[in-house]
Design a protein around this motif. Structure first.
Motif: not given
Length: 127
Positions: A71-76, A108-119
């Motif tokens: 994830d490169d959406s934040g500062e780091h 929340a970010l990790r939940l979103r990514v995990a849900n996308e991966r399941v899909d």
């Protein structure tokens, strides 16, 4: 106690998978930062170079045992690891929902990514 001086690639690989499995789900998000996985597994094998742990992570992702997401959406830039099985990942998502009283922005970010991966793993994406 076994001699950790000459750890086999399989031992390191299994340690990486075990660490990710143990440290995701429940009160913890379904994905974990990669850095503590490398540090903790390296600590278990002090005579081995951390590059062997990174190689084990690369092997686990190429074999489909782990998913590695950056994830490169934040500062780091942050890299996360998770079990790359839709049933296990979905179980970890549910455990986190059931046991966590509040979710941080990172969670929340990790939940979103995990849900996308399941899909994605179940073929339920538009991509």
């Amino acid at each position: 106690m076994s001699n950790q001086t000459d750890a086999s690639s399989k031992e390191i690989y299994d340690s990486v998978l075990g660490y990710v499995e143990h440290n995701t789900g429940g009160l913890q998000p379904p994905l974990i930062h990669e850095a503590p996985v490398i540090a903790s597994v390296s600590w278990s094998y002090p005579d081995e170079h951390p590059s062997r742990v990174r190689s084990a992570i690369a092997a686990a992702t190429s074999r489909g045992d782990l998913v590695r997401v950056t994830d490169d959406s934040g500062e780091h830039e942050r890299t996360y690891l998770g079990i790359d099985d839709p049933d296990d990942l979905e179980r970890k998502i549910q455990e986190y929902h059931d046991r966590s009283e509040r979710t941080t922005r990172s969670g929340a970010l990790r939940l979103r990514v995990a849900n996308e991966r399941v899909d994605y793993l179940r073929g339920e994406t538009d991509d």
